[in-house]
Every structure is written in structure tokens, then in C-alpha cells.
Design an enzyme around this catalytic site. Structure first.
Site, mmCIF file in Angstrom:
data_model
loop_
_atom_site.group_PDB
_atom_site.id
_atom_site.type_symbol
_atom_site.label_atom_id
_atom_site.label_comp_id
_atom_site.label_asym_id
_atom_site.label_seq_id
_atom_site.Cartn_x
_atom_site.Cartn_y
_atom_site.Cartn_z
ATOM 1 N N GLU A 183 0.949 -1.203 0.069
ATOM 2 C CA GLU A 183 0.119 0.045 -0.002
ATOM 3 C C GLU A 183 0.692 1.259 -0.087
ATOM 4 O OE1 GLU A 183 -2.730 -0.621 3.206
ATOM 5 O OE2 GLU A 183 -4.219 -1.644 2.186
ATOM 6 N N GLU A 197 -5.326 -8.425 -1.136
ATOM 7 C CA GLU A 197 -5.973 -8.404 0.159
ATOM 8 C C GLU A 197 -7.460 -8.071 -0.205
ATOM 9 O OE1 GLU A 197 -4.631 -5.552 3.054
ATOM 10 O OE2 GLU A 197 -2.409 -5.944 2.572
HETATM 11 C C1 BGP Z 1 -4.215 -3.044 5.070
HETATM 12 C C2 BGP Z 1 -2.741 -3.788 5.253
HETATM 13 C C3 BGP Z 1 -2.839 -4.956 6.036
HETATM 14 C C4 BGP Z 1 -4.331 -5.368 6.690
HETATM 15 C C5 BGP Z 1 -5.596 -4.894 6.120
HETATM 16 C C6 BGP Z 1 -6.754 -4.945 7.097
HETATM 17 O O1 BGP Z 1 -3.941 -1.557 5.122
HETATM 18 O O2 BGP Z 1 -2.257 -4.033 4.285
HETATM 19 O O3 BGP Z 1 -1.672 -5.202 6.588
HETATM 20 O O4 BGP Z 1 -4.137 -5.061 8.178
HETATM 21 O O5 BGP Z 1 -5.345 -3.343 5.787
HETATM 22 O O6 BGP Z 1 -6.785 -3.875 8.034
HETATM 23 P P1 BGP Z 1 -6.957 -3.994 9.569
HETATM 24 O O7 BGP Z 1 -5.961 -5.142 9.917
HETATM 25 O O8 BGP Z 1 -6.567 -2.836 10.292
HETATM 26 O O9 BGP Z 1 -8.188 -4.545 9.702
#
Ligand code: BGP
Length: 472
Positions: free
Chosen positions: A174, A366
Site C-alpha cells: 500500500e 488483500e
Molecule cells: C491493510 C494492510 C494489511 C491489513 C489490512 C486490514 O491496510 O495492508 O496489513 O491489516 O489493511 O486492515 P486491519 O488489519 O486494520 O483490519
């Protein structure tokens, strides 16, 4: 049974994690501290001077010791690919050393051995919000141009060590989140409120140069390697059909699309240069930087959780919850327990937008639903009846199929948090994403035992039928 499916036979079905959220063993094997080790509350809370016992990431779900068991469970679901990150501070504990930490390299050798044993393709994220803390505290992270050289040394070390075993690489997780989360994403120690736009945009430039340089090096060292950039996607709708709201959408979109534009076209687009001019920012760009940037990626990968709305009306500019960046809540959409709005069609829209814009193969690395799961016992077996997660994933995968039918080239899909892990934004374990439940709670209690949720068998069937079992 429906045997037709839009997914190609080569489609890479799998799951994703990140070192800091899954491994634990934060000080084992010669690993140095990373920015994550001093972020006990994720993005929502302040960094601490040193690791504190309330930081769930220090042990996470102990993948460092349980990787063989977990990879065997991924194989039981039929994974064709597994996305994981290499913890930069396992390989270079401080970040500015010239020689790597052999114990750290050997750990990922073992992980790759297990993946090869099960015929699972590795998809490696080089930097997933895990900048060595020493680089943050000594150089102020990516605001300092020297980070490019440190990252180059790190990436080169990985390509030399694993280039013959890893085909798919992602440079930064990201990469478009840096302006929003400078400490987590850019290792920038200076508090966000004390940073100038010039410092933030210069840090962004340094990361983009480093990403492009790693792409060039990978192509030199590991000719079979496919190098991807990775962006946080956030499809955006105008709150009303007014042209002003449509312009607000364009501006928000541009702030995110610029990263993919640079990675696929090899130079800054005009609208970005206008932004710099309007902010009075003179980026320090060398001729070498410009040459580096011309090394473009082989594919574009991205995270997708939700969409947002944007408006030009200051009265309506309320900030809704979101993955690192938010927008105006969309009154037509439901939301998760953490307020992230659920929009499967948004995934089809963003796949089409990215394909139309960049004409590069796309990889969804993701997508998932963070939810409060309840462990229950059914016929003497502990499990979670996560029909809500099955519905979320089913509906999103159906839209991936629609995008493929639209002519979009999609390489694969790795659901986020294929096993329960510590969340990034709030550093909670109670925000569960996995097909596999891990018995560990926000207060640190639990046995770390693994249990297959209902979605475990569901996803195994989706993979076995190459998407034909999805409910359309
Ligand atoms: C994104 C990241 C991941 C993951 C995802 C879900 O920003 O790349 O690492 O964490 O978010 O977010 P969260 O874990 O805050 O629910």
C-alpha cells in the site's frame, strides 16, 4: 452442479498475511525492532519508546514457530499461492548494515521449503509497514534519501537469496498510504503534525524511486521474477450527481492513482505536477531518479475492502471509518462491525478502472472481512459459523468473475488474513479475518491453537471448483 466459471485454469487462489501481524518472535533469530514493535495500538494510538507487553504483535499468532502447521492448513484448503512479507529487520536488524543477518534469511528459507513441499507459490512483499526502527529514529525514515540505498541493499539481498524460488514480488505494501500514516508506512519518526507537505512528498518520491530501482534490480538478478507494485484501492463515488462532487471524486482518485501511474508509465503525471505546484513543493529529483522511475512493473496488485463517497460540500464532508483513509459514508451501503462499508460491486469497478488505465495484469492481494467471531462446538469439534464471512467473500469473488468476463486480466486472489492475525489499524486480535481461528484474545490470553472455521471448507470448495461453486 454449475461447472462453468469465468476464472482461468491458471488463476492463483490463496491467502495473505504480513510478518508483523502473524509471526511474533519479535526479538528472536537476531531480528531488530521494527516500527510495528512500538505501535501497540496500531495506527489509532501513539508509538511507544520501546516494545510494551500490551503489544499483541510481539507474539502475534506465533507463525515464526508454527509456520509448518499453518502452511499445511493452507495446503488443505488447496492454496495455489501464499502472500507473506519478509520482515526487513529480520534481514537487516538496524537497516543500514552492509551484511545481512543469516538467521533471518534461514527462517524464510524454511518457510519457502514448506511452501515448495505443498506446491504453493510464494508471493513476497518486500516491505509491509515493517521499516527497521533504527532507520526511523536515526534517519527519520523515508524523508532521508539514504533509505533508497538501504532498501536497494535489502531488496538485492532477497533477490540473490530467493530469486530462483520466488516468482512474484511486491515492492511496498500500500505504497499510497505514506501521506496518511507516515510512521507506519514511511518509518517517519517526526510526528505527523510537525511534518511539512514538502517532507511528506519527498518521502513519497524516495519510496517510488526505491520501488522502481528494486524492479530494475530484480529483472537483472532474477529474470523470471514478476515485480508488482501494491496500492490500497478505494473506489470513490460522488455523494450527489453535482459536477462539484464529481471533481471531488477526481481529486481523491488522483491522489491514489498517481502511484500506479508512476509504476506503470515511469514518470509523474501532469495532474500530480500541478498538485506540487499548488502546494509550493519543489521535489528534489535527480537525473538518476528520473532514469530509475522508467523501470516499470510487470503487474499491479492492490488491497480492496470498501468504497467511499466524496463531496465538495463542506457541510457533508464527514469522515467515515476506513482502511487508513476514509471518505464520506455512502448511504446506500451496509458496513462491517468496524464501520468499513461493504461494496462487492466496488471490486468490479476498481478492477475495470485499473485495467482500463494501466493495461497491466492485476492481482488482488488483500480482500476480507474483519469480524468478531465466536468459537463454538459442533459435534464435539470447535469451529466458527462464519456465514457472514462466506457471504462477503462469495459476493466479492463473484464480482472478480464479472471483471474477468469484462476482459480484465486478473492473476489471482489472496484473501486477507487467511489465518486470524493482529489487525494493522487497531492492533486487535478480535478483528478476525481468517479461515482459521486462532485461540488468542486481545488481552493476550489463549492457547494459540488453530481451529478450522466454516469458511475453511467453503473456500477449499471454491478453489477445488476454480470458482464454479460460488453462488451467483
Ligand atoms: C491493510 C494492510 C494489511 C491489513 C489490512 C486490514 O491496510 O495492508 O496489513 O491489516 O489493511 O486492515 P486491519 O488489519 O486494520 O483490519
Amino acid at each position: 452442479m454449475n461447472t462453468s466459471t469465468p476464472f482461468p485454469p491458471s488463476f492463483l487462489w490463496g491467502g495473505a498475511t504480513a510478518a508483523n501481524q502473524v509471526e511474533g518472535a519479535y526479538a528472536e533469530g537476531g531480528k531488530g525492532l521494527s516500527v510495528q514493535d512500538v505501535m501497540p495500538q496500531g495506527i489509532v494510538g501513539p508509538r511507544t519508546a520501546a516494545p510494551t507487553p500490551d503489544n499483541l504483535k510481539l507474539e502475534a499468532v506465533d507463525f515464526y514457530h508454527r509456520y509448518a502447521e499453518d502452511i499445511a492448513l493452507f495446503a488443505k484448503m488447496g492454496f495455489r499461492v501464499y502472500r507473506f512479507s519478509i520482515a526487513w529487520s529480520r534481514i537487516f536488524p538496524l537497516g543500514d548494515e552492509s551484511e545481512p543477518n543469516e538467521e533471518g534469511l534461514a527462517f524464510y528459507d524454511r518457510v519457502l521449503d514448506e511452501l515448495e513441499k505443498h506446491g504453493i507459490e510464494p508471493l513476497v512483499t518486500i516491505s509491509h509497514y515493517e521499516t527497521p526502527l533504527h532507520l526511523a529514529e536515526t534517519y527519520d525514515g523515508w524523508t532521508d534519501r539514504r533509505l533508497i540505498g538501504f532498501y536497494e541493499n535489502y531488496a538485492r539481498t532477497l533477490f540473490e537469496r530467493y530469486g530462483s524460488r520466488v516468482r512474484y514480488w511486491l515492492t511496498f505494501n500500500e505504497i499510497n498510504s505514506l501521506l496518511h500514516a507516515p510512521f507506519m508506512s514511511g518509518g517517519i519518526n517526526t510526528p505527523k503534525e510537525e511534518l511539512s507537505d514538502a517532507q511528506l512528498y519527498q518521502a513519497m518520491h524516495h519510496e517510488l524511486v526505491a520501488s522502481a530501482r528494486a524492479t530494475r534490480i530484480a529483472h537483472e538478478i532474477a529474470p523470471n521474477a514478476q515485480i508488482g507494485c501494491m496500492v490500497l484501492s478505494m473506489p470513490t463515488y460522488p455523494l450527489t450527481p453535482s459536477p462539484a462532487d464529481a471533481l471531488a471524486v477526481m481529486d481523491f482518485d488522483h491522489s491514489n492513482l498517481v502511484y500506479g501511474d508512476v509504476h506503470t508509465r515511469g514518470a509523474y503525471p501532469g495532474y500530480f505536477l500541478r498538485t506540487l505546484g499548488e502546494k509550493g513543493i519543489e521535489l528534489e529529483i535527480t537525473d538518476e531518479d528520473r532514469e530509475d522511475l522508467t523501470h516499470t512493473v510487470d503487474f499491479v496488485s492492490f488491497s480492496y475492502y470498501m468504497s467511499v463517497a466524496q463531496t465538495a460540500d463542506p457541510e457533508k464532508k464527514v469522515a467515515g471509518a476506513g482502511n487508513i483513509m476514509g471518505g464520506v459514508p455512502n448511504p446506500t451501503l451496509p458496513a462491517s462491525e468496524w464501520g468499513w462499508q461493504i461494496d462487492p460491486v466496488g471490486l468490479r469497478l476498481v478492477l475495470n478502472q485499473f485495467w482500463d488505465r494501466w493495461q497491466k495484469p492485476l492481482f488482488i492481494v488483500e480482500n476480507g472481512l474483519g469480524a468478531k467471531d465466536e468459537l463454538v462446538e459442533v459435534d464435539g469439534v470447535k469451529t466458527v459459523i462464519d456465514d457472514y464471512r462466506i457471504a462477503y467473500l462469495n459476493d466479492h469473488l463473484v464480482q472478480v468473475g464479472e471483471a474477468i468476463a469484462d476482459g480484465v486480466e486478473v492473476l489471482g486472489y489472496t484473501s486477507w488474513g487467511c489465518i486470524d492475525i493482529v489487525s494493522a489499524s487497531t492492533a486487535q486480535l478480535s478483528k478476525r479475518y481468517g479461515f482459521i481461528y486462532v485461540d488468542r484474545n486481545d488481552d493476550g490470553s489463549g492457547t494459540l491453537e488453530r481451529f478450522e472455521k466454516k469458511s475453511f471448507g467453503w473456500y477449499a470448495e471454491v478453489i477445488r471448483t476454480n470458482g464454479a461453486s460460488l453462488t451467483r
